[in-house]
Write an enzyme that holds these catalytic residues in place. Structure first.
Site, short mmCIF file in Angstrom:
data_model
loop_
_atom_site.label_atom_id
_atom_site.label_comp_id
_atom_site.label_asym_id
_atom_site.label_seq_id
_atom_site.Cartn_x
_atom_site.Cartn_y
_atom_site.Cartn_z
CG ASP A 175 -2.01 -1.00 1.17
OD1 ASP A 175 -2.42 -1.35 0.05
OD2 ASP A 175 -2.46 -1.46 2.23
CE1 TYR A 221 -18.56 -4.42 -4.03
CE2 TYR A 221 -17.87 -2.99 -2.23
CZ TYR A 221 -18.68 -3.23 -3.32
OH TYR A 221 -19.60 -2.29 -3.73
NE ARG A 262 -10.45 6.80 5.46
CZ ARG A 262 -10.53 5.65 4.81
NH1 ARG A 262 -11.03 4.58 5.43
NH2 ARG A 262 -10.11 5.55 3.57
CB VAL A 318 -2.82 2.63 4.35
CG1 VAL A 318 -1.32 2.33 4.39
CG2 VAL A 318 -3.54 1.86 5.45
CB ALA A 320 -4.23 7.41 -3.02
CB SER A 321 -9.26 6.90 -0.58
OG SER A 321 -10.48 6.22 -0.51
NE ARG A 323 -13.61 5.51 0.94
CZ ARG A 323 -14.40 4.81 1.76
NH1 ARG A 323 -15.70 4.91 1.69
NH2 ARG A 323 -13.86 4.00 2.64
#
Length: 430
Positions: A175, A221, A262, A318, A320-321, A323
């Protein structure tokens, strides 16, 4: 009279461009889901072009002048600087990032500095998986820490293998990026990573494996999100059924606590549920309620169900996202929390044009949500523009094109050593 002229200027130089830009866009997606978009947008303009927020006598500008002026400045400074907007096979738009990543190593080491000895040092450093291309065949070290991630990488390389020269590559499947700009020069290797914090890392960015396989493993998922083309289809269909006015008028977030960045969103949800619906879900690292800020873990929410909300938060985890790209295809307005973490397509998504920027300290989030709720047509316009960019520019064809351009330029500009035969320790990938 002066006030009237100022208002007239604002209407013609700010509000009208916001109305017209989406209508001038080319709906060139391979899947014909754009019909519902264009029809709805024409009806919105005809119905709402004389609403109070576009009336030069209204008080909205005076109330929100700072934000309006910021948006106006963003539009004045924005230009779609790519020539092949309608060419779904082109990735010219993204080439500047490749050039920038390669230039860092050219400036520090010179052109074609990768020798056989340098490759051996890269392999020994174990910053990633060793790949080799020899005679239009792909080879890899036998062990891969994350097999599905290697599978996603190999899918795209094998699709373009006939166009690639012989070379050795080190591709990071973790990651986190591997090459700090602060490392001693002898430890700065041209490793390929999917994401990086641009001011701190020199890794060369490649399109993430998640465009084909893998991604965060969740209960809904279990094998990761995977297959960008298939998820695109689902989200393009669902957004057609959810016009802006049918979406819930709150800002939404569901995700695990992979970053304390977050936390403020979740806490804000508890104090202002009228504005924000944000909860932490359970991930593999969850041990107790402390990992979800004292609450029971919330249920995982599919991307299709994210589309029911007008505003969608994106915050890095961790790295870039993953989503981010999915949220835009809901044709909801993405609220992107400021961060230096990027994937290859991030630099061309612009604040106030494609998304709403949220201060990393969340000092402006309540004000922005109140502004958006009072300026719904403007909010829907920005949401639509972000949607169109991802729909039109982030296709599987452009991802393949990026891979080909990246590896070709990497080879031409950095490599001097060419393997004549595959390394005997590697396995062939079929």
């Amino acid at each position: 009279m002066i006030i009237m002229l100022k208002k007239f200027y604002i209407l013609h130089h700010f509000i009208l461009p916001l109305l017209l830009l989406p209508l001038l866009s080319n709906y060139s997606d391979a899947v014909n889901h754009d019909t519902c978009t264009s029809r709805n947008d024409w009806s919105i303009v005809e119905k709402n072009k004389y609403l109070p927020e576009f009336n030069i006598e209204d008080d909205l500008y005076r109330k929100w002048s700072k934000i309006f002026d910021t948006i106006q400045l963003a539009y004045q400074n924005y230009s779609e600087s790519f020539a092949n907007k309608n060419d779904a096979t082109s990735c010219d738009l993204f080439i500047p990032l490749i050039n920038s990543d390669l230039r860092y190593f050219e400036e520090n080491f010179g052109s074609n500095f990768i020798t056989k000895e340098f490759i051996d040092k890269m392999i020994a450093a174990k910053h990633g998986v060793h790949y080799q291309i020899v005679g239009k065949r792909l080879y890899r070290q036998s062990d891969c820490m994350f097999p599905s991630r290697c599978q996603g990488i190999e899918h795209f390389i094998l699709e373009i293998i006939d166009q690639l020269p012989d070379m050795d590559l080190i591709i990071n499947v973790r990651d986190y990026p591997q090459v700090g700009r602060y490392f001693p020069k002898e430890q700065q290797f041209p490793v390929l990573s999917f994401s990086k914090e641009v001011s701190s890392y020199a890794d060369i960015i490649y399109p993430a494996w998640t465009f084909w396989s893998g991604g965060p493993a969740l209960d809904i998922y279990p094998n990761g999100i995977g297959r960008w083309d298939l998820m695109r289809e689902k989200l393009l269909k669902i957004q057609c059924k959810l016009s802006w006015n049918k979406k819930k008028n709150v800002a939404f977030f569901r995700g695990s606590r992979t970053s304390s960045q977050r936390d403020p969103i979740v806490m804000l949800s508890r104090s202002r549920p009228d504005l924000v619906d944000a909860k932490y879900t359970k991930n593999q690292a969850w041990k107790s309620k402390a990992d979800t800020l004292g609450d029971d873990p919330a249920k995982t929410v599919s991307f299709e169900d994210h589309c029911e909300y007008k505003y969608l938060f994106n915050v890095h985890g961790v790295a870039a996202s993953f989503r981010y790209k999915h949220l835009f295809l809901c044709r909801s307005l993405v609220l992107n929390v400021e961060s230096e973490w990027i994937e290859f397509f991030y630099p061309h998504l612009k604040p106030w044009i494609h998304y709403i920027p949220i201060d990393k300290n969340f000092e402006n989030v309540i004000e922005l949500l109140e502004f958006l709720n009072e300026n719904q047509l403007l909010a829907s316009r920005i949401a639509k523009r972000g949607f169109e960019f991802i729909r039109d520019q982030l296709t599987m064809k452009t991802i393949r094109c990026y891979w080909q351009q990246l590896l070709t330029l990497y080879s031409d500009r950095l490599i001097s050593y060419r393997p004549l035969k595959p390394n005997s320790t590697l396995i062939e990938i079929h």
